[in-house]
Design a protein around this motif. Structure first.
Motif, PDB file in Angstrom:
ATOM      1  N   ILE A   1       1.001  -1.289   0.020  1.00 46.34           N
ATOM      2  CA  ILE A   1       0.249  -0.050  -0.025  1.00 46.34           C
ATOM      3  C   ILE A   1       0.991   1.164  -0.187  1.00 46.34           C
ATOM      4  CG2 ILE A   1      -1.663   1.279   1.201  1.00 46.34           C
ATOM      5  CD1 ILE A   1      -2.794  -1.269   0.034  1.00 46.34           C
ATOM      6  N   SER A   2       0.234   2.335  -0.838  1.00 46.75           N
ATOM      7  CA  SER A   2       1.348   3.487  -0.977  1.00 46.75           C
ATOM      8  C   SER A   2       0.502   4.540  -0.298  1.00 46.75           C
ATOM      9  CB  SER A   2       1.635   3.604  -2.269  1.00 46.75           C
ATOM     10  OG  SER A   2       2.201   5.117  -2.521  1.00 46.75           O
ATOM     11  N   ASP A   3       1.288   5.708   0.216  1.00 47.64           N
ATOM     12  CA  ASP A   3       0.520   6.749   0.647  1.00 47.64           C
ATOM     13  C   ASP A   3       0.535   8.010  -0.461  1.00 47.64           C
ATOM     14  OD1 ASP A   3       0.257   5.947   3.127  1.00 47.64           O
ATOM     15  OD2 ASP A   3       2.262   6.514   3.835  1.00 47.64           O
ATOM     16  N   SER A   4       0.938   7.664  -1.645  1.00 47.26           N
ATOM     17  CA  SER A   4       0.973   8.681  -2.661  1.00 47.26           C
ATOM     18  C   SER A   4      -0.040   8.123  -3.649  1.00 47.26           C
ATOM     19  CB  SER A   4       2.419   8.827  -3.215  1.00 47.26           C
ATOM     20  OG  SER A   4       3.055   7.734  -3.581  1.00 47.26           O
ATOM     21  N   LYS A   5       0.496   7.397  -4.772  1.00 43.91           N
ATOM     22  CA  LYS A   5      -0.384   7.010  -5.772  1.00 43.91           C
ATOM     23  C   LYS A   5       0.172   5.684  -6.489  1.00 43.91           C
ATOM     24  CE  LYS A   5       2.734   9.349  -9.264  1.00 43.91           C
ATOM     25  NZ  LYS A   5       2.972  10.411 -10.365  1.00 43.91           N
ATOM     26  N   THR A   6      -0.850   5.160  -7.149  1.00 50.15           N
ATOM     27  CA  THR A   6      -0.462   3.910  -7.755  1.00 50.15           C
ATOM     28  C   THR A   6       0.673   4.066  -8.639  1.00 50.15           C
ATOM     29  OG1 THR A   6      -2.696   3.028  -7.303  1.00 50.15           O
ATOM     30  CG2 THR A   6      -1.547   1.730  -8.909  1.00 50.15           C
ATOM     31  N   THR A   7       1.650   3.222  -8.509  1.00 52.69           N
ATOM     32  CA  THR A   7       2.756   3.160  -9.337  1.00 52.69           C
ATOM     33  C   THR A   7       3.310   1.671  -9.655  1.00 52.69           C
ATOM     34  OG1 THR A   7       4.354   3.438  -7.516  1.00 52.69           O
ATOM     35  CG2 THR A   7       3.569   5.414  -8.788  1.00 52.69           C
ATOM     36  N   LEU A   8       3.890   1.540 -10.859  1.00 54.57           N
ATOM     37  CA  LEU A   8       4.671   0.343 -11.143  1.00 54.57           C
ATOM     38  C   LEU A   8       5.980   0.638 -11.135  1.00 54.57           C
ATOM     39  CD1 LEU A   8       4.560  -2.545 -12.372  1.00 54.57           C
ATOM     40  CD2 LEU A   8       4.699  -1.471 -14.887  1.00 54.57           C
ATOM     41  N   GLU A   9       6.758  -0.047 -10.372  1.00 52.49           N
ATOM     42  CA  GLU A   9       8.155  -0.035 -10.247  1.00 52.49           C
ATOM     43  C   GLU A   9       8.841  -1.126 -11.022  1.00 52.49           C
ATOM     44  OE1 GLU A   9       9.608   0.899  -6.450  1.00 52.49           O
ATOM     45  OE2 GLU A   9       8.512   2.672  -6.142  1.00 52.49           O
ATOM     46  N   VAL A  10       9.963  -0.732 -11.692  1.00 54.47           N
ATOM     47  CA  VAL A  10      10.412  -2.129 -12.438  1.00 54.47           C
ATOM     48  C   VAL A  10      11.719  -2.386 -11.880  1.00 54.47           C
ATOM     49  CG1 VAL A  10      11.392  -2.839 -14.842  1.00 54.47           C
ATOM     50  CG2 VAL A  10       9.135  -1.320 -14.627  1.00 54.47           C
ATOM     51  N   ILE A  11      11.859  -3.414 -11.270  1.00 56.05           N
ATOM     52  CA  ILE A  11      13.297  -3.812 -10.892  1.00 56.05           C
ATOM     53  C   ILE A  11      14.049  -4.351 -11.921  1.00 56.05           C
ATOM     54  CG2 ILE A  11      14.414  -5.651  -9.369  1.00 56.05           C
ATOM     55  CD1 ILE A  11      11.988  -5.801  -7.803  1.00 56.05           C
ATOM     56  N   GLU A  12      13.565  -4.999 -12.914  1.00 51.01           N
ATOM     57  CA  GLU A  12      14.307  -5.577 -14.153  1.00 51.01           C
ATOM     58  C   GLU A  12      13.379  -6.218 -15.208  1.00 51.01           C
ATOM     59  OE1 GLU A  12      18.313  -8.374 -15.058  1.00 51.01           O
ATOM     60  OE2 GLU A  12      17.538  -8.515 -12.894  1.00 51.01           O
ATOM     61  N   GLY A  13      13.783  -6.071 -16.294  1.00 48.35           N
ATOM     62  CA  GLY A  13      13.208  -6.759 -17.566  1.00 48.35           C
ATOM     63  C   GLY A  13      12.109  -6.122 -18.273  1.00 48.35           C
ATOM     64  N   LEU A  14      11.974  -4.767 -18.182  1.00 49.12           N
ATOM     65  CA  LEU A  14      10.902  -3.994 -18.730  1.00 49.12           C
ATOM     66  C   LEU A  14      11.507  -2.846 -19.443  1.00 49.12           C
ATOM     67  CD1 LEU A  14       7.970  -4.821 -19.097  1.00 49.12           C
ATOM     68  CD2 LEU A  14       7.266  -3.060 -17.314  1.00 49.12           C
ATOM     69  N   ASP A  15      11.517  -2.609 -20.524  1.00 45.43           N
ATOM     70  CA  ASP A  15      11.936  -1.598 -21.383  1.00 45.43           C
ATOM     71  C   ASP A  15      11.288  -0.292 -21.071  1.00 45.43           C
ATOM     72  OD1 ASP A  15      13.673  -3.202 -22.888  1.00 45.43           O
ATOM     73  OD2 ASP A  15      12.656  -3.364 -24.487  1.00 45.43           O
ATOM     74  N   ASN A  16      11.770   0.827 -21.195  1.00 44.82           N
ATOM     75  CA  ASN A  16      11.409   1.986 -20.992  1.00 44.82           C
ATOM     76  C   ASN A  16       9.966   2.192 -21.721  1.00 44.82           C
ATOM     77  OD1 ASN A  16      13.027   2.743 -18.926  1.00 44.82           O
ATOM     78  ND2 ASN A  16      14.574   3.820 -20.443  1.00 44.82           N
ATOM     79  N   LYS A  17      10.119   1.946 -22.702  1.00 47.69           N
ATOM     80  CA  LYS A  17       8.835   2.065 -23.491  1.00 47.69           C
ATOM     81  C   LYS A  17       7.713   1.365 -23.447  1.00 47.69           C
ATOM     82  CE  LYS A  17       9.723  -1.077 -27.441  1.00 47.69           C
ATOM     83  NZ  LYS A  17      10.207  -1.461 -28.980  1.00 47.69           N
ATOM     84  N   LEU A  18       7.911   0.139 -22.722  1.00 46.98           N
ATOM     85  CA  LEU A  18       6.823  -0.422 -22.425  1.00 46.98           C
ATOM     86  C   LEU A  18       6.213  -0.401 -20.828  1.00 46.98           C
ATOM     87  CD1 LEU A  18       8.054  -3.980 -23.626  1.00 46.98           C
ATOM     88  CD2 LEU A  18       6.291  -2.698 -24.643  1.00 46.98           C
ATOM     89  N   GLN A  19       6.791   0.638 -20.084  1.00 45.87           N
ATOM     90  CA  GLN A  19       6.456   0.856 -18.974  1.00 45.87           C
ATOM     91  C   GLN A  19       4.942   1.499 -19.016  1.00 45.87           C
ATOM     92  OE1 GLN A  19       9.411   2.080 -15.985  1.00 45.87           O
ATOM     93  NE2 GLN A  19      11.268   0.843 -17.106  1.00 45.87           N
ATOM     94  N   PRO A  20       4.972   2.611 -19.619  1.00 51.34           N
ATOM     95  CA  PRO A  20       3.792   3.530 -19.651  1.00 51.34           C
ATOM     96  C   PRO A  20       2.422   2.683 -20.178  1.00 51.34           C
ATOM     97  CG  PRO A  20       5.230   4.771 -20.783  1.00 51.34           C
ATOM     98  CD  PRO A  20       5.925   3.197 -20.492  1.00 51.34           C
ATOM     99  N   PRO A  21       2.421   1.601 -20.959  1.00 53.66           N
ATOM    100  CA  PRO A  21       1.101   0.642 -21.151  1.00 53.66           C
ATOM    101  C   PRO A  21       1.017  -0.040 -20.003  1.00 53.66           C
ATOM    102  CG  PRO A  21       3.185   0.198 -22.739  1.00 53.66           C
ATOM    103  CD  PRO A  21       3.385   1.316 -22.024  1.00 53.66           C
ATOM    104  N   CYS A  22       1.992  -0.761 -19.367  1.00 54.34           N
ATOM    105  CA  CYS A  22       2.046  -1.735 -18.136  1.00 54.34           C
ATOM    106  C   CYS A  22       1.415  -0.884 -17.129  1.00 54.34           C
ATOM    107  CB  CYS A  22       3.518  -2.379 -18.052  1.00 54.34           C
ATOM    108  SG  CYS A  22       3.953  -3.468 -19.292  1.00 54.34           S
ATOM    109  N   GLN A  23       1.947   0.328 -16.872  1.00 54.24           N
ATOM    110  CA  GLN A  23       1.431   1.273 -15.666  1.00 54.24           C
ATOM    111  C   GLN A  23      -0.157   1.310 -16.054  1.00 54.24           C
ATOM    112  OE1 GLN A  23       3.111   2.759 -13.184  1.00 54.24           O
ATOM    113  NE2 GLN A  23       1.230   3.912 -12.335  1.00 54.24           N
ATOM    114  N   GLU A  24      -0.700   1.542 -17.190  1.00 52.28           N
ATOM    115  CA  GLU A  24      -1.984   1.754 -17.487  1.00 52.28           C
ATOM    116  C   GLU A  24      -2.675   0.270 -17.199  1.00 52.28           C
ATOM    117  OE1 GLU A  24      -3.853   4.569 -17.850  1.00 52.28           O
ATOM    118  OE2 GLU A  24      -1.771   5.375 -17.452  1.00 52.28           O
ATOM    119  N   MET A  25      -2.109  -0.802 -17.444  1.00 50.53           N
ATOM    120  CA  MET A  25      -2.480  -1.952 -17.163  1.00 50.53           C
ATOM    121  C   MET A  25      -2.719  -2.259 -15.746  1.00 50.53           C
ATOM    122  SD  MET A  25      -1.487  -5.641 -18.269  1.00 50.53           S
ATOM    123  CE  MET A  25      -0.905  -4.996 -20.211  1.00 50.53           C
TER     124      MET A  25
END
Length: 306
Positions: free
Chosen positions: A37-61
């Motif tokens: 649970i977060s006190d700010s906003k819902t976010t997807l944090e990538v530890i490894e294995g997800l290209d920068n260009k793919l992070q926005p659509p995955c965040q929306e997912m």
């Protein structure tokens, strides 16, 4: 309420040719997730294995899955952080989206102590995915035959023995699932429907009793693979790859999900099968990665710090 939940979810390979939107095998490519649970906003944090260009659509997912969870559960919406260590190639027909959606739904259910049943969680993930095949195998492991019948999830799953090898060849070209569904004709000839339905039922039955040696021709279908191969450039080599794999000794081969990964299943000569598949792809001047995989019979597993 728990602070943090950690778990791992296997990738999966759907359809198996004639089992369109129904049959799927979990494989031992594991995505690792941590949710809190977060006190700010819902976010997807990538530890490894997800290209920068793919992070926005995955965040929306992630956000869409969360919104769906709160809508279906009736729980008050909360922000959270989902961390992912991704081992599954994106848009290659190996259920990367299914693992992410399951991670959100399972994680929120556990964090908020809501005790929603596992079948409802998997059903909601299937509703987000548009079909049950990948999410059922990712969650339960093994080979899963699944569907939503009278608004309830129905799953039959079977262990796949370690002697079975899966050889995955993934072209560098991506295939988006939604676009891959747009190419289908609305009319299916009667003989093609019967042909595919017959083989799909026999294939599921063969998995149930472990009759792998008799499966060869049961992966054939006339509904989705021919239309995808004819209309999606990345899939032009499909039938040449299938033919090459079988000639090299594979039990059978098929398009994994909507592609672009093509998968062979074999008991012997996995290296020869891989070479034959790569040679078939090379004739189309396409680059591709080879992966040797096993079935994952465990499905989603929680990870506990030692």
């Amino acid at each position: 309420m728990k602070d943090t939940i950690k778990f791992k979810i296997p990738a999966s390979s759907a359809n198996l040719g004639s089992g369109f939107d129904t049959l799927c095998v979990a494989v031992n490519l594991l995505n690792y997730f941590e949710i809190e649970i977060s006190d700010s906003k819902t976010t997807l944090e990538v530890i490894e294995g997800l290209d920068n260009k793919l992070q926005p659509p995955c965040q929306e997912m992630v956000k869409a899955a969360a919104n769906y969870f709160f809508k279906r559960s009736g729980a008050a919406a909360k922000d959270f952080t989902l961390r992912i260590d991704n081992k599954t190639p994106i848009a290659r027909g190996l259920a990367s989206s299914a693992t992410i959606r399951l991670a959100v739904l399972v994680g929120l259910n556990q964090l908020l102590d809501l005790e929603i049943t596992e079948k409802d969680i998997v059903k909601w993930a299937a509703e987000l995915e548009g079909c049950t095949d990948n999410v059922a195998a990712c969650y339960y492991g093994g080979m899963a035959a699944s569907g939503i019948i009278k608004d309830k999830l129905l799953v039959y799953r079977f262990d796949v023995p370690d002697r079975i090898d899966f050889v995955a060849i993934s072209p560098s070209n991506e295939v988006e699932t939604d676009k891959a569904r747009d190419i289908f004709s609305h009319n299916i000839p009667r003989e093609d429907a019967i042909y595919t339905l017959n083989r799909g039922i026999l294939l599921a039955s063969a998995f149930a009793i472990g009759d792998y040696e008799s499966m060869g021709d049961l992966f054939d279908d006339r509904i989705h693979q021919p239309q995808r191969q004819a209309n999606i450039p990345a899939l032009k080599p499909l039938f040449d790859v299938i033919k090459a794999a079988r000639k090299a000794g594979a039990i059978g081969a098929y398009l994994s999900g909507s592609g672009s990964t093509m998968m062979a299943m074999t008991i012997k000569n996995k290296e020869d099968v891989a070479i034959a598949m790569k040679q078939a792809i090379a004739k189309y001047n396409m680059q591709a990665d080879i992966r040797f995989l096993k079935a994952d019979n465990r499905g989603l597993q929680y990870v506990f710090d030692e």
